[in-house]
Enzyme design. Structure first.
Site, PDB file in Angstrom:
ATOM      1  N   HIS A   1       7.298   7.129   8.179  1.00 50.40           N
ATOM      2  CA  HIS A   1       6.153   6.427   7.585  1.00 50.40           C
ATOM      3  C   HIS A   1       5.066   6.237   8.648  1.00 50.40           C
ATOM      4  O   HIS A   1       5.310   5.659   9.709  1.00 50.40           O
ATOM      5  CB  HIS A   1       6.641   5.081   7.037  1.00 50.40           C
ATOM      6  CG  HIS A   1       5.622   4.325   6.253  1.00 50.40           C
ATOM      7  ND1 HIS A   1       5.317   4.615   4.946  1.00 50.40           N
ATOM      8  CD2 HIS A   1       4.838   3.264   6.595  1.00 50.40           C
ATOM      9  CE1 HIS A   1       4.385   3.772   4.500  1.00 50.40           C
ATOM     10  NE2 HIS A   1       4.079   2.942   5.487  1.00 50.40           N
TER      11      HIS A   1
ATOM     12  N   ASP B   1       1.509   4.595   9.443  1.00 50.04           N
ATOM     13  CA  ASP B   1       0.555   3.569   9.023  1.00 50.04           C
ATOM     14  C   ASP B   1      -0.780   3.777   9.707  1.00 50.04           C
ATOM     15  O   ASP B   1      -0.961   3.419  10.865  1.00 50.04           O
ATOM     16  CB  ASP B   1       1.099   2.180   9.375  1.00 50.04           C
ATOM     17  CG  ASP B   1       2.202   1.756   8.425  1.00 50.04           C
ATOM     18  OD1 ASP B   1       1.964   1.784   7.206  1.00 50.04           O
ATOM     19  OD2 ASP B   1       3.306   1.407   8.900  1.00 50.04           O
TER      20      ASP B   1
ATOM     21  N   MET C   1      -4.532   2.746  10.143  1.00 47.39           N
ATOM     22  CA  MET C   1      -5.413   1.591   9.892  1.00 47.39           C
ATOM     23  C   MET C   1      -6.739   1.799  10.606  1.00 47.39           C
ATOM     24  O   MET C   1      -6.750   2.226  11.760  1.00 47.39           O
ATOM     25  CB  MET C   1      -4.765   0.318  10.441  1.00 47.39           C
ATOM     26  CG  MET C   1      -3.394   0.026   9.881  1.00 47.39           C
ATOM     27  SD  MET C   1      -2.737  -1.483  10.619  1.00 47.39           S
ATOM     28  CE  MET C   1      -1.072  -1.462   9.952  1.00 47.39           C
TER      29      MET C   1
ATOM     30  N   HIS D   1       0.486   6.482   5.057  1.00 46.55           N
ATOM     31  CA  HIS D   1      -0.020   5.320   4.311  1.00 46.55           C
ATOM     32  C   HIS D   1      -1.397   5.013   4.875  1.00 46.55           C
ATOM     33  O   HIS D   1      -1.518   4.453   5.966  1.00 46.55           O
ATOM     34  CB  HIS D   1       0.982   4.160   4.504  1.00 46.55           C
ATOM     35  CG  HIS D   1       0.522   2.850   3.941  1.00 46.55           C
ATOM     36  ND1 HIS D   1       1.151   1.650   4.252  1.00 46.55           N
ATOM     37  CD2 HIS D   1      -0.483   2.527   3.078  1.00 46.55           C
ATOM     38  CE1 HIS D   1       0.541   0.658   3.604  1.00 46.55           C
ATOM     39  NE2 HIS D   1      -0.455   1.164   2.899  1.00 46.55           N
TER      40      HIS D   1
ATOM     41  N   MET E   1      -4.521   3.044   5.261  1.00 45.84           N
ATOM     42  CA  MET E   1      -5.137   1.732   5.060  1.00 45.84           C
ATOM     43  C   MET E   1      -6.555   1.841   5.605  1.00 45.84           C
ATOM     44  O   MET E   1      -6.902   1.279   6.647  1.00 45.84           O
ATOM     45  CB  MET E   1      -4.330   0.658   5.792  1.00 45.84           C
ATOM     46  CG  MET E   1      -3.021   0.331   5.091  1.00 45.84           C
ATOM     47  SD  MET E   1      -1.849  -0.515   6.152  1.00 45.84           S
ATOM     48  CE  MET E   1      -1.045   0.895   6.883  1.00 45.84           C
TER      49      MET E   1
ATOM     50  N   MET F   1       3.005  -3.205  -1.795  1.00 48.18           N
ATOM     51  CA  MET F   1       3.041  -3.928  -0.519  1.00 48.18           C
ATOM     52  C   MET F   1       3.741  -5.264  -0.734  1.00 48.18           C
ATOM     53  O   MET F   1       3.381  -6.016  -1.644  1.00 48.18           O
ATOM     54  CB  MET F   1       1.617  -4.195  -0.004  1.00 48.18           C
ATOM     55  CG  MET F   1       0.841  -2.976   0.465  1.00 48.18           C
ATOM     56  SD  MET F   1       1.631  -1.990   1.752  1.00 48.18           S
ATOM     57  CE  MET F   1       1.845  -3.182   3.079  1.00 48.18           C
TER      58      MET F   1
HETATM   59  C1  DX5 Z   1       1.840  -2.979   7.196  1.00 49.70           C
HETATM   60  C2  DX5 Z   1       2.400  -1.581   7.200  1.00 49.70           C
HETATM   61  C3  DX5 Z   1       3.868  -1.507   7.209  1.00 49.70           C
HETATM   62  C4  DX5 Z   1       4.516  -2.124   8.410  1.00 49.70           C
HETATM   63  C5  DX5 Z   1       5.894  -2.517   8.030  1.00 49.70           C
HETATM   64  O1  DX5 Z   1       0.475  -2.907   7.001  1.00 49.70           O
HETATM   65  O2  DX5 Z   1       1.971  -0.879   6.045  1.00 49.70           O
HETATM   66  O3  DX5 Z   1       4.319  -0.170   7.035  1.00 49.70           O
HETATM   67  O4  DX5 Z   1       4.563  -1.287   9.521  1.00 49.70           O
HETATM   68  O5  DX5 Z   1       6.421  -3.232   9.077  1.00 49.70           O
HETATM   69  P1  DX5 Z   1       7.563  -4.318   8.851  1.00 49.70           P
HETATM   70  O6  DX5 Z   1       8.739  -3.586   8.282  1.00 49.70           O
HETATM   71  O7  DX5 Z   1       7.800  -4.815  10.240  1.00 49.70           O
HETATM   72  O8  DX5 Z   1       7.024  -5.344   7.919  1.00 49.70           O
HETATM   73 ZN    ZN Z   2       2.943   1.163   5.549  1.00 47.90          ZN
END
Ligand code: DX5
Ligand code: ZN
Length: 217
Positions: A32, A34, A36, A65, A67, A137
């Site tokens: 995964h 992330d 941002m 993912h 964001m 989420m």
């Molecule tokens: C948050 C991310 C998640 C995050 C999850 O914005 O989308 O993927 O990394 O991390 P944990 O499992 O630590 O909540």
């Molecule tokens: Zn994520």
């Protein structure tokens, strides 16, 4: 539905990223990513140079993912780097969601639609049958290590019921505060892709933490 575990490398050791990816190759189903942008969410994580580095080592599929505002700008780059699944937030795009789902699919990837905890789950219903998967989420997007929001279970259940009612079996991914304690309830609610950052990478034995998530008690 078979559970898939998607550890989030947001919680990995970026100075030892190669080591961490090799570890995930041996125990997880998806990686995964992330992404941002400091604009859609109040944090900046990493972008394409890091995804490219991961792609060279990953032997399991990458799950991006996004964001970010304007996720449509990055669909091609994700595809070129071999990302298998790309999701983006409905809140970031509004009425353009359907078009972007189609673009992701046209680029050979699975398309996922994401909502934060404050968006009514019904907002996803028009995209059932169009999106390949949905991401609920269970914390507000932006940071790893937050506490799981229990109301997420009801939201997953409602979405799962609506997907089934319409004759589809699109997977539901859950992201945020997922750990061995809530995995069984999440599975029962209908989630089948578990994202986990801190519960995997902060564990003494990360691959055992992945195994525990896969077989929730
Ligand atoms: C948050 C991310 C998640 C995050 C999850 O914005 O989308 O993927 O990394 O991390 P944990 O499992 O630590 O909540
Ligand atoms: Zn994520």
């Amino acid at each position: 539905m078979q559970l898939q575990i998607a550890p989030s490398i947001l919680s990995a050791d970026f100075a030892e990223l190669g080591r961490d990816i090799r570890m995930l190759n041996g125990c997880a189903d998806l990686i995964h990513l992330d992404v941002m942008d400091g604009s859609f969410v109040p944090n900046i994580s990493f972008g394409f140079p890091v995804i490219e580095a991961v792609s060279k080592i990953a032997t399991i599929p990458m799950d991006a993912h996004l964001m970010v505002v304007h996720p449509e700008r990055w669909v091609k780059r994700c595809a070129e780097l071999g990302v298998a699944m790309t999701s983006f937030h409905l809140e970031a795009v509004g009425d353009d969601a359907g078009k972007i789902i189609d673009e992701i699919k046209a680029n050979g990837m699975k398309a996922g639609l994401v909502i934060n905890p404050d968006i009514p789950v019904e907002r996803l219903y028009p995209y059932i049958g169009q999106a390949d998967y949905f991401l609920i989420m269970s914390v507000f997007a932006g940071f790893g290590g937050q506490k799981f929001i229990p109301e997420s279970l009801q939201r997953i259940k409602a979405l799962k019921e609506e997907i089934t009612r319409r004759g589809f079996d699109s997977p539901i991914e859950v992201d945020g505060g997922v750990n061995a304690q809530n995995a069984a309830a999440l599975k029962d609610a209908g989630a089948s892709i578990f994202v986990a950052g801190s519960s995997v990478f902060k564990a003494e034995d990360p691959s055992q933490a992945v195994a525990l998530l896969r077989n929730p008690q």
